[in-house]
Design a protein around this motif. Structure first.
Motif, PDB file in Angstrom:
ATOM      1  N   LYS A 199       0.480  -1.270  -0.036  1.00  0.00           N
ATOM      2  CA  LYS A 199      -0.084   0.450  -0.190  1.00  0.00           C
ATOM      3  C   LYS A 199       0.675   1.004   0.253  1.00  0.00           C
ATOM      4  O   LYS A 199       1.643   1.054   0.526  1.00  0.00           O
ATOM      5  N   PHE A 200       0.427   2.366  -0.981  1.00  0.00           N
ATOM      6  CA  PHE A 200       0.966   3.666  -1.293  1.00  0.00           C
ATOM      7  C   PHE A 200       0.588   4.205  -0.759  1.00  0.00           C
ATOM      8  O   PHE A 200      -0.970   4.060  -1.074  1.00  0.00           O
ATOM      9  N   ILE A 201       0.416   6.101  -0.200  1.00  0.00           N
ATOM     10  CA  ILE A 201      -0.209   6.935   0.195  1.00  0.00           C
ATOM     11  C   ILE A 201       0.090   7.824  -0.954  1.00  0.00           C
ATOM     12  O   ILE A 201       1.444   8.449  -1.371  1.00  0.00           O
ATOM     13  N   LYS A 202      -0.864   8.393  -1.496  1.00  0.00           N
ATOM     14  CA  LYS A 202      -0.083   9.337  -2.671  1.00  0.00           C
ATOM     15  C   LYS A 202      -2.165   9.997  -3.405  1.00  0.00           C
ATOM     16  O   LYS A 202      -2.714   9.954  -2.578  1.00  0.00           O
ATOM     17  N   THR A 203      -1.504  11.224  -4.382  1.00  0.00           N
ATOM     18  CA  THR A 203      -2.722  11.825  -4.468  1.00  0.00           C
ATOM     19  C   THR A 203      -3.094  11.481  -5.878  1.00  0.00           C
ATOM     20  O   THR A 203      -3.702  11.987  -6.169  1.00  0.00           O
ATOM     21  N   GLU A 204      -2.723  10.557  -6.380  1.00  0.00           N
ATOM     22  CA  GLU A 204      -3.182  10.471  -7.777  1.00  0.00           C
ATOM     23  C   GLU A 204      -2.543   9.142  -7.927  1.00  0.00           C
ATOM     24  O   GLU A 204      -1.655   8.581  -7.418  1.00  0.00           O
ATOM     25  N   GLY A 235       0.442   4.149 -10.166  1.00  0.00           N
ATOM     26  CA  GLY A 235       0.980   2.619 -10.673  1.00  0.00           C
ATOM     27  C   GLY A 235       2.758   2.530 -10.050  1.00  0.00           C
ATOM     28  O   GLY A 235       3.488   1.296 -10.269  1.00  0.00           O
ATOM     29  N   THR A 236       3.189   3.354  -9.703  1.00  0.00           N
ATOM     30  CA  THR A 236       4.581   3.235  -9.472  1.00  0.00           C
ATOM     31  C   THR A 236       4.514   2.537  -7.785  1.00  0.00           C
ATOM     32  O   THR A 236       3.780   2.926  -6.785  1.00  0.00           O
ATOM     33  N   LYS A 237       5.952   2.036  -7.015  1.00  0.00           N
ATOM     34  CA  LYS A 237       4.987   2.198  -6.000  1.00  0.00           C
ATOM     35  C   LYS A 237       6.655   2.408  -5.116  1.00  0.00           C
ATOM     36  O   LYS A 237       7.403   2.921  -4.560  1.00  0.00           O
ATOM     37  N   VAL A 238       5.547   3.828  -5.151  1.00  0.00           N
ATOM     38  CA  VAL A 238       6.290   5.138  -4.539  1.00  0.00           C
ATOM     39  C   VAL A 238       5.231   5.502  -3.800  1.00  0.00           C
ATOM     40  O   VAL A 238       4.470   6.198  -4.187  1.00  0.00           O
ATOM     41  N   ASP A 239       5.770   6.344  -2.640  1.00  0.00           N
ATOM     42  CA  ASP A 239       4.654   7.557  -1.928  1.00  0.00           C
ATOM     43  C   ASP A 239       4.676   8.703  -2.144  1.00  0.00           C
ATOM     44  O   ASP A 239       6.053   8.965  -2.500  1.00  0.00           O
ATOM     45  N   ASN A 240       3.466   9.705  -2.502  1.00  0.00           N
ATOM     46  CA  ASN A 240       3.979  10.397  -3.538  1.00  0.00           C
ATOM     47  C   ASN A 240       2.562  11.077  -3.194  1.00  0.00           C
ATOM     48  O   ASN A 240       1.607  11.054  -3.172  1.00  0.00           O
ATOM     49  N   LEU A 241       3.378  12.121  -2.032  1.00  0.00           N
ATOM     50  CA  LEU A 241       2.578  13.118  -2.177  1.00  0.00           C
ATOM     51  C   LEU A 241       2.579  14.653  -1.779  1.00  0.00           C
ATOM     52  O   LEU A 241       1.906  15.630  -1.698  1.00  0.00           O
ATOM     53  N   GLY A 242       3.657  15.184  -3.151  1.00  0.00           N
ATOM     54  CA  GLY A 242       3.676  16.329  -3.733  1.00  0.00           C
ATOM     55  C   GLY A 242       4.790  17.199  -2.757  1.00  0.00           C
ATOM     56  O   GLY A 242       6.070  15.996  -2.809  1.00  0.00           O
ATOM     57  N   ASP A 243       4.915  18.221  -3.375  1.00  0.00           N
ATOM     58  CA  ASP A 243       6.243  18.715  -2.363  1.00  0.00           C
ATOM     59  C   ASP A 243       5.968  19.220  -1.502  1.00  0.00           C
ATOM     60  O   ASP A 243       6.538  20.158  -0.838  1.00  0.00           O
ATOM     61  N   LEU A 244       5.827  18.411  -0.472  1.00  0.00           N
ATOM     62  CA  LEU A 244       5.328  18.829   0.367  1.00  0.00           C
ATOM     63  C   LEU A 244       6.908  19.168   2.451  1.00  0.00           C
ATOM     64  O   LEU A 244       7.633  18.714   1.877  1.00  0.00           O
ATOM     65  N   ARG A 245       6.654  19.784   2.830  1.00  0.00           N
ATOM     66  CA  ARG A 245       8.211  20.069   3.860  1.00  0.00           C
ATOM     67  C   ARG A 245       8.506  18.978   4.114  1.00  0.00           C
ATOM     68  O   ARG A 245       7.557  17.640   4.732  1.00  0.00           O
TER      69      ARG A 245
END
Length: 106
Positions: A86-91, A94-104
């Protein structure tokens, strides 16, 4: 500003700096609609996943950014499952990366 989510994530901590593929924890504030509660709430990545996916305790999360002296609305946070992980994301991408953008980071 109308309520965007239950919690607004403004900072993340990666468990694998400098690669930034896996988030360990986030800092958020409770969204009260026209304001936030002013308290820092810390959630592990597993807690964010649990609250988003658990129908009985469902909580929503979104990102916010502090730029130019004011807060800016980001995106809704979702959970994407890839090969059982499971990954947390904003979109969903299909990539195996957590990605919430450019947060601090912290």
């Amino acid at each position: 500003m109308a309520k965007l989510a239950d919690y607004l994530i403004y900072e993340v901590h990666y468990e694998d700096e400098p690669y930034r593929r896996h988030i360990a924890e986030v800092h958020a504030q409770k969204d009260l609609g026209e304001t936030v509660d002013g308290e820092q709430h810390s959630f592990s990545k597993d807690e964010v996943v649990f609250y988003i996916e658990n129908a009985n305790l469902r909580q929503t999360f979104a990102t916010i950014y502090f730029l130019g002296g004011k807060w800016h609305v980001g995106e809704q946070v979702i959970v994407e499952t890839i090969n059982g992980e499971k990954f947390i994301k904003t979109e969903r991408d299909g990539t195996k990366v957590d990605n919430l953008g450019d947060l601090r980071t912290y």
